[in-house]
Design a protein around this motif. Structure first.
Motif, PDB file in Angstrom:
ATOM      1  N   LYS A 219      51.555  38.861  64.919  1.00 47.64           N
ATOM      2  CA  LYS A 219      51.543  38.580  66.352  1.00 47.64           C
ATOM      3  C   LYS A 219      50.122  38.366  66.855  1.00 47.64           C
ATOM      4  CE  LYS A 219      55.593  41.450  67.084  1.00 47.64           C
ATOM      5  NZ  LYS A 219      56.137  42.632  67.738  1.00 47.64           N
TER       6      LYS A 219
ATOM      7  N   ARG B 126      48.290  38.791  70.491  1.00 47.22           N
ATOM      8  CA  ARG B 126      48.437  39.270  71.870  1.00 47.22           C
ATOM      9  C   ARG B 126      47.289  38.710  72.688  1.00 47.22           C
ATOM     10  NH1 ARG B 126      50.301  43.282  68.569  1.00 47.22           N
ATOM     11  NH2 ARG B 126      52.362  44.067  69.069  1.00 47.22           N
TER      12      ARG B 126
ATOM     13  N   THR C 204      52.612  37.479  74.155  1.00 46.50           N
ATOM     14  CA  THR C 204      52.597  37.798  72.734  1.00 46.50           C
ATOM     15  C   THR C 204      53.158  36.595  71.995  1.00 46.50           C
ATOM     16  OG1 THR C 204      52.899  40.151  73.185  1.00 46.50           O
ATOM     17  CG2 THR C 204      53.391  39.394  70.958  1.00 46.50           C
TER      18      THR C 204
ATOM     19  N   GLU D 244      54.441  35.034  68.570  1.00 51.90           N
ATOM     20  CA  GLU D 244      55.052  35.637  67.394  1.00 51.90           C
ATOM     21  C   GLU D 244      55.450  34.649  66.310  1.00 51.90           C
ATOM     22  OE1 GLU D 244      57.885  38.753  68.203  1.00 51.90           O
ATOM     23  OE2 GLU D 244      57.198  38.907  70.271  1.00 51.90           O
ATOM     24  N   GLU D 245      54.806  33.494  66.259  1.00 53.13           N
ATOM     25  CA  GLU D 245      55.202  32.482  65.275  1.00 53.13           C
ATOM     26  C   GLU D 245      54.778  32.819  63.852  1.00 53.13           C
ATOM     27  OE1 GLU D 245      55.548  30.671  69.169  1.00 53.13           O
ATOM     28  OE2 GLU D 245      53.889  31.705  68.247  1.00 53.13           O
TER      29      GLU D 245
END
Length: 167
Positions: free
Chosen positions: A2, A4, A16, A18-19
Motif C-alpha cells: 500500500k 498512503r 490509500t 492498494e494496487e
C-alpha cells in the motif's frame, strides 16, 4: 502493498493506494505525478491531484528499490543493477542504464543530472538529457542507500554510517 498519501500540513490521510501486490519500496512526487515501485517489479504512475492510476510500467525483471521524478523524467533503480529512465508523462522507456554491478538502491534527478547508487558502493552521475555517464564516485566503503541532488550538490548516504556531499 500500500501507498498512503497524507496532507503534509495536517497529517490527514488523503488516500490509500492498494494496487501493488507486494512491498512498496519507493515513492516519489513530482511533475504532478506520484510514482511507486516495489517488490512486484512494477512502477505505478498516478496523477497526484486525483490519485488516479495512469499506467503501470512492467519492464523491470526484479524489485524496484528507488524511484525519482523530475523535469519530465522518471528514473527507477532495480535489483538487477539497472536504472530505467522513462518519459514520465507517457511511460515511454527512454533508456536502460546498465553500468552498476549490483542492486541499484537509490536514484535522484535534479540540476540536469541523474545520480544512481547501490550495493556496488559506487555513485554514478549521468547527464539527464543524454544519459551520458559523466563520472563515477568511489569513496564509499559500503552500499549506497540514498542519493539526493539539489543546488549543485550531491549527497550520498551509505551503510558505513557516513553521508558524503559532493559539488
Amino acid at each position: 502493498g500500500k501507498v498512503r498519501v497524507y496532507e503534509a500540513a495536517t497529517g490527514t490521510l488523503l488516500r490509500t493506494l492498494e494496487e501493488a501486490a507486494d512491498w512498496v519500496r519507493a515513492v516519489a512526487l513530482g511533475d504532478g505525478l506520484l510514482a511507486a515501485g516495489g517488490s512486484d517489479t512494477k512502477v505505478r504512475i498516478y496523477e497526484a491531484a486525483t490519485f488516479r492510476l495512469l499506467r503501470t510500467l512492467e519492464e523491470a525483471q526484479s524489485s524496484v528499490f528507488s524511484v525519482a521524478l523530475h523535469g519530465g523524467l522518471l528514473a527507477a533503480g532495480c535489483c538487477d543493477g539497472k536504472v530505467r529512465v522513462y518519459e514520465a508523462a507517457t511511460g515511454t522507456l527512454l533508456r536502460t542504464l546498465e553500468e552498476a554491478a549490483d542492486w541499484v538502491r537509490a536514484v535522484a534527478l535534479g540540476d540536469g543530472l541523474l545520480a544512481a547508487g547501490g550495493s556496488d558502493t559506487k555513485v554514478r552521475i549521468y547527464e539527464a538529457a543524454t544519459f551520458r555517464l559523466l563520472r563515477t564516485l568511489e569513496e564509499a566503503q559500503s552500499s549506497v542507500f540514498s542519493v539526493a541532488l539539489h543546488g549543485g550538490l550531491l549527497a550520498a548516504g551509505c551503510c558505513d554510517g557516513k553521508v558524503r556531499v559532493y559539488e
